[in-house]
Write a protein that holds these residues in place. Structure first.
Motif, PDB file in Angstrom:
ATOM      1  N   ARG A 172     -16.472  17.146 -19.511  1.00  0.00           N
ATOM      2  CA  ARG A 172     -16.511  16.544 -18.177  1.00  0.00           C
ATOM      3  C   ARG A 172     -15.951  17.460 -17.097  1.00  0.00           C
ATOM      4  NH1 ARG A 172     -18.169  12.001 -16.325  1.00  0.00           N
ATOM      5  NH2 ARG A 172     -16.235  10.803 -16.081  1.00  0.00           N
ATOM      6  N   TYR A 173     -15.899  18.787 -17.381  1.00  0.00           N
ATOM      7  CA  TYR A 173     -15.399  19.729 -16.384  1.00  0.00           C
ATOM      8  C   TYR A 173     -16.508  20.114 -15.411  1.00  0.00           C
ATOM      9  CZ  TYR A 173     -10.923  20.516 -18.759  1.00  0.00           C
ATOM     10  OH  TYR A 173      -9.663  20.374 -19.298  1.00  0.00           O
ATOM     11  N   GLY A 174     -16.969  19.139 -14.660  1.00  0.00           N
ATOM     12  CA  GLY A 174     -18.018  19.387 -13.683  1.00  0.00           C
ATOM     13  C   GLY A 174     -17.847  18.457 -12.496  1.00  0.00           C
ATOM     14  N   ASP A 175     -18.172  18.941 -11.300  1.00  0.00           N
ATOM     15  CA  ASP A 175     -18.063  18.092 -10.109  1.00  0.00           C
ATOM     16  C   ASP A 175     -19.424  17.580  -9.654  1.00  0.00           C
ATOM     17  OD1 ASP A 175     -19.268  20.315  -8.963  1.00  0.00           O
ATOM     18  OD2 ASP A 175     -17.503  20.913  -7.797  1.00  0.00           O
ATOM     19  N   ASN A 176     -20.440  17.782 -10.503  1.00  0.00           N
ATOM     20  CA  ASN A 176     -21.796  17.384 -10.122  1.00  0.00           C
ATOM     21  C   ASN A 176     -22.504  16.627 -11.252  1.00  0.00           C
ATOM     22  OD1 ASN A 176     -22.009  19.473 -11.926  1.00  0.00           O
ATOM     23  ND2 ASN A 176     -23.452  20.692 -10.717  1.00  0.00           N
ATOM     24  N   VAL A 206     -19.390  20.599 -38.413  1.00  0.00           N
ATOM     25  CA  VAL A 206     -19.464  21.595 -37.351  1.00  0.00           C
ATOM     26  C   VAL A 206     -19.334  20.854 -36.025  1.00  0.00           C
ATOM     27  CG1 VAL A 206     -20.840  23.405 -36.270  1.00  0.00           C
ATOM     28  CG2 VAL A 206     -20.817  23.173 -38.765  1.00  0.00           C
ATOM     29  N   SER A 207     -18.124  20.880 -35.494  1.00  0.00           N
ATOM     30  CA  SER A 207     -17.789  20.056 -34.330  1.00  0.00           C
ATOM     31  C   SER A 207     -18.194  20.681 -33.005  1.00  0.00           C
ATOM     32  CB  SER A 207     -16.287  19.746 -34.326  1.00  0.00           C
ATOM     33  OG  SER A 207     -15.524  20.901 -34.611  1.00  0.00           O
ATOM     34  N   GLU A 208     -18.546  21.966 -33.008  1.00  0.00           N
ATOM     35  CA  GLU A 208     -19.132  22.639 -31.846  1.00  0.00           C
ATOM     36  C   GLU A 208     -20.007  23.782 -32.325  1.00  0.00           C
ATOM     37  OE1 GLU A 208     -16.381  24.303 -29.062  1.00  0.00           O
ATOM     38  OE2 GLU A 208     -15.283  22.437 -28.745  1.00  0.00           O
ATOM     39  N   THR A 209     -21.171  23.922 -31.741  1.00  0.00           N
ATOM     40  CA  THR A 209     -21.991  25.117 -31.872  1.00  0.00           C
ATOM     41  C   THR A 209     -23.025  25.083 -30.763  1.00  0.00           C
ATOM     42  OG1 THR A 209     -23.221  26.538 -33.419  1.00  0.00           O
ATOM     43  CG2 THR A 209     -23.754  24.170 -33.445  1.00  0.00           C
ATOM     44  N   GLY A 210     -23.642  26.208 -30.480  1.00  0.00           N
ATOM     45  CA  GLY A 210     -24.649  26.225 -29.431  1.00  0.00           C
ATOM     46  C   GLY A 210     -24.906  27.637 -28.943  1.00  0.00           C
ATOM     47  N   TRP A 211     -25.629  27.743 -27.833  1.00  0.00           N
ATOM     48  CA  TRP A 211     -25.980  29.045 -27.251  1.00  0.00           C
ATOM     49  C   TRP A 211     -26.045  28.889 -25.739  1.00  0.00           C
ATOM     50  CZ3 TRP A 211     -26.835  33.187 -30.599  1.00  0.00           C
ATOM     51  CH2 TRP A 211     -27.180  34.404 -29.982  1.00  0.00           C
ATOM     52  N   PRO A 212     -25.358  29.774 -24.984  1.00  0.00           N
ATOM     53  CA  PRO A 212     -25.330  29.643 -23.520  1.00  0.00           C
ATOM     54  C   PRO A 212     -26.601  30.161 -22.882  1.00  0.00           C
ATOM     55  CG  PRO A 212     -24.044  31.541 -24.200  1.00  0.00           C
ATOM     56  CD  PRO A 212     -24.511  30.879 -25.465  1.00  0.00           C
ATOM     57  N   GLU A 228     -20.701  22.983 -17.240  1.00  0.00           N
ATOM     58  CA  GLU A 228     -19.447  22.487 -16.664  1.00  0.00           C
ATOM     59  C   GLU A 228     -18.972  23.506 -15.629  1.00  0.00           C
ATOM     60  OE1 GLU A 228     -16.862  20.331 -19.755  1.00  0.00           O
ATOM     61  OE2 GLU A 228     -18.203  21.568 -20.982  1.00  0.00           O
ATOM     62  N   ASN A 229     -19.315  23.251 -14.373  1.00  0.00           N
ATOM     63  CA  ASN A 229     -19.154  24.266 -13.334  1.00  0.00           C
ATOM     64  C   ASN A 229     -17.720  24.457 -12.866  1.00  0.00           C
ATOM     65  OD1 ASN A 229     -18.978  21.831 -11.959  1.00  0.00           O
ATOM     66  ND2 ASN A 229     -20.088  22.552 -10.161  1.00  0.00           N
ATOM     67  N   GLU A 254     -18.539  30.497 -20.335  1.00  0.00           N
ATOM     68  CA  GLU A 254     -18.051  29.190 -20.780  1.00  0.00           C
ATOM     69  C   GLU A 254     -18.677  28.031 -20.001  1.00  0.00           C
ATOM     70  OE1 GLU A 254     -15.912  28.176 -23.096  1.00  0.00           O
ATOM     71  OE2 GLU A 254     -15.275  30.097 -23.907  1.00  0.00           O
ATOM     72  N   LYS A 255     -19.239  28.310 -18.837  1.00  0.00           N
ATOM     73  CA  LYS A 255     -19.733  27.244 -17.967  1.00  0.00           C
ATOM     74  C   LYS A 255     -21.196  26.883 -18.201  1.00  0.00           C
ATOM     75  CE  LYS A 255     -16.561  28.618 -14.256  1.00  0.00           C
ATOM     76  NZ  LYS A 255     -16.426  29.067 -12.859  1.00  0.00           N
ATOM     77  N   PHE A 256     -21.897  27.633 -19.069  1.00  0.00           N
ATOM     78  CA  PHE A 256     -23.358  27.533 -19.089  1.00  0.00           C
ATOM     79  C   PHE A 256     -23.940  27.183 -20.467  1.00  0.00           C
ATOM     80  CE2 PHE A 256     -22.298  30.644 -15.713  1.00  0.00           C
ATOM     81  CZ  PHE A 256     -22.761  29.920 -14.627  1.00  0.00           C
ATOM     82  N   TRP A 257     -23.398  26.150 -21.088  1.00  0.00           N
ATOM     83  CA  TRP A 257     -23.864  25.766 -22.413  1.00  0.00           C
ATOM     84  C   TRP A 257     -24.682  24.477 -22.394  1.00  0.00           C
ATOM     85  CZ3 TRP A 257     -22.525  28.583 -26.935  1.00  0.00           C
ATOM     86  CH2 TRP A 257     -21.696  29.689 -26.708  1.00  0.00           C
ATOM     87  N   GLY A 258     -24.939  23.937 -21.222  1.00  0.00           N
ATOM     88  CA  GLY A 258     -25.556  22.617 -21.135  1.00  0.00           C
ATOM     89  C   GLY A 258     -26.978  22.560 -21.658  1.00  0.00           C
ATOM     90  N   LEU A 259     -27.296  21.433 -22.255  1.00  0.00           N
ATOM     91  CA  LEU A 259     -28.664  21.125 -22.665  1.00  0.00           C
ATOM     92  C   LEU A 259     -29.450  20.532 -21.503  1.00  0.00           C
ATOM     93  CD1 LEU A 259     -27.776  19.377 -26.034  1.00  0.00           C
ATOM     94  CD2 LEU A 259     -28.743  21.665 -25.789  1.00  0.00           C
ATOM     95  N   PHE A 260     -28.737  19.894 -20.570  1.00  0.00           N
ATOM     96  CA  PHE A 260     -29.374  19.184 -19.469  1.00  0.00           C
ATOM     97  C   PHE A 260     -28.782  19.629 -18.130  1.00  0.00           C
ATOM     98  CE2 PHE A 260     -29.819  16.508 -23.166  1.00  0.00           C
ATOM     99  CZ  PHE A 260     -31.134  16.081 -23.093  1.00  0.00           C
ATOM    100  N   HIS A 261     -29.633  19.614 -17.099  1.00  0.00           N
ATOM    101  CA  HIS A 261     -29.178  19.841 -15.736  1.00  0.00           C
ATOM    102  C   HIS A 261     -28.444  18.592 -15.227  1.00  0.00           C
ATOM    103  CE1 HIS A 261     -31.397  23.581 -15.239  1.00  0.00           C
ATOM    104  NE2 HIS A 261     -32.498  23.006 -15.694  1.00  0.00           N
TER     105      HIS A 261
END
Length: 340
Positions: free
Chosen positions: A33-37, A260-266, A311-312, A321-328
């Motif tokens: 939830r580290y986002g203001d948008n 696996v509590s976290e994984t992904g690609w930025p 999370e901007n 760290e800010k660019f891992w989102g699946l959705f806009h």
């Protein structure tokens, strides 16, 4: 996520160019939830439903999110943040208060799967001494509430706990972390709870491009890219996970499962960070985890993709760290991803 673990990935030295329909096999998402948008929790829960996302990891007990999850049938991994470890470890009554406020108040219509106590706690952290006592107190509070067996207690570690990870069969924990890992393992074995693991092939690749091929990190390499007789590995995800299983087997944790509590690609901010690589990684991962690893074939790997949104305002450097989102933030997918 914590980039400090990169320094301990010594297993990569010397490698030559390494290059759903049921809840059981369902890949979940991490909802930071580290986002203001960001969309509201209610909008986000509706998006979970639309996209067939049936599991979610929350890093703290955000009551707006928990309220939105009421009646959703979405399974929840609820985090107890690191700054609260000392307080919860200090007395059983504090742990009971935390469970009452954040779990019992919602348990009738929110499906809690885990309480994950602490995230990537390092032995050097001032609060590390409070981690296992906090886990024990939270577990006793859950037991006292009659929820033992329904809600499992664990903690999330990263790959930095390993001293050796290559080949996977040689996986072992660093000596200095055993003062923390030994009681964690004893607790988890006793409670039959899984270990939570934040596992990122991206960071391993980005920090060791001369030794790891992009295809190996993205699940697109040829079979048998890495040989570890009698097993072989086609992707780095399996190799890293099996290294943790090997380390657990060497430390009295052979009975444990790993979530696996976290994984992904930025998609921005770093090396090979783009929509296409993120799409390839995440879709291949969703298909792959249904089949287990070479060490544990056929055993589905419970997995959570990081993360639901970019999370901007995330405070952790670097920018990747800010660019891992699946959705806009407008709830449109960045790229096609199929949760089954």
């Amino acid at each position: 996520m914590d980039l400090r673990f990169l320094a301990s990935l010594t297993f990569l030295v010397g490698i030559i160019f390494i290059n759903t329909h049921t809840t059981a096999g369902q890949v979940g998402v991490c909802y930071g939830r580290y986002g203001d948008n960001l969309p509201s929790p209610a909008e986000t829960v509706e998006l979970f439903k639309q996209k067939n996302i049936k599991r979610v990891r929350l890093y703290s007990p955000d009551h707006d999110v928990l309220a939105a999850l009421r009646g959703s049938d979405i399974e929840v991994m609820l985090g107890l943040p690191n700054p609260e470890l000392q307080r919860v470890a200090s007395s059983q009554s504090e742990a009971e208060k935390w469970v009452q406020t954040n779990v019992i108040s919602y348990v009738d219509d929110v499906k809690f799967r885990y309480v994950s106590v602490g995230n990537e706690v390092k032995i050097s952290d001032s609060y590390s001494q409070f981690l296992v006592p906090a886990m024990e107190n939270i577990d006793r509070a859950i037991l006292g509430a009659g929820l033992d067996g329904q809600i499992k207690v664990s903690t999330a570690v990263d790959m930095g706990v390993l001293e050796k990870s290559y080949p996977p069969s040689s996986g072992s924990f660093t000596g200095k972390v055993m003062v923390l890992m030994e009681p964690i393992i004893r607790f988890l074995v006793n409670k039959k709870s899984p270990l939570h693991l934040n596992l990122y092939t991206y960071f391993s690749y980005a920090g060791n491009r001369d030794q790891i091929g992009l295809d190996y990190a993205l699940f697109t390499a040829s079979p048998g890219t890495v040989s570890d007789p009698p097993r072989s590995y086609q992707n780095l995800f399996d190799a890293m996970l099996d290294a943790v299983y090997s380390a657990l087997e060497r430390s009295g944790g052979e009975s444990l499962e790993v979530v696996v509590s976290e994984t992904g690609w930025p998609t921005a901010g770093g090396i090979e960070t783009n929509m296409e690589n993120a799409r390839i990684y995440n879709n291949n991962l969703i298909s792959h985890v249904k089949n287990g690893t070479p060490k544990r074939p056929g055993k589905e790997i419970e997995t959570y993709l990081f993360a639901m949104y970019d999370e901007n305002v995330k405070p952790t450097p670097p920018d990747v760290e800010k660019f891992w989102g699946l959705f806009h933030p407008n709830k449109q997918p960045k790229y096609d991803v199929n949760f089954g």
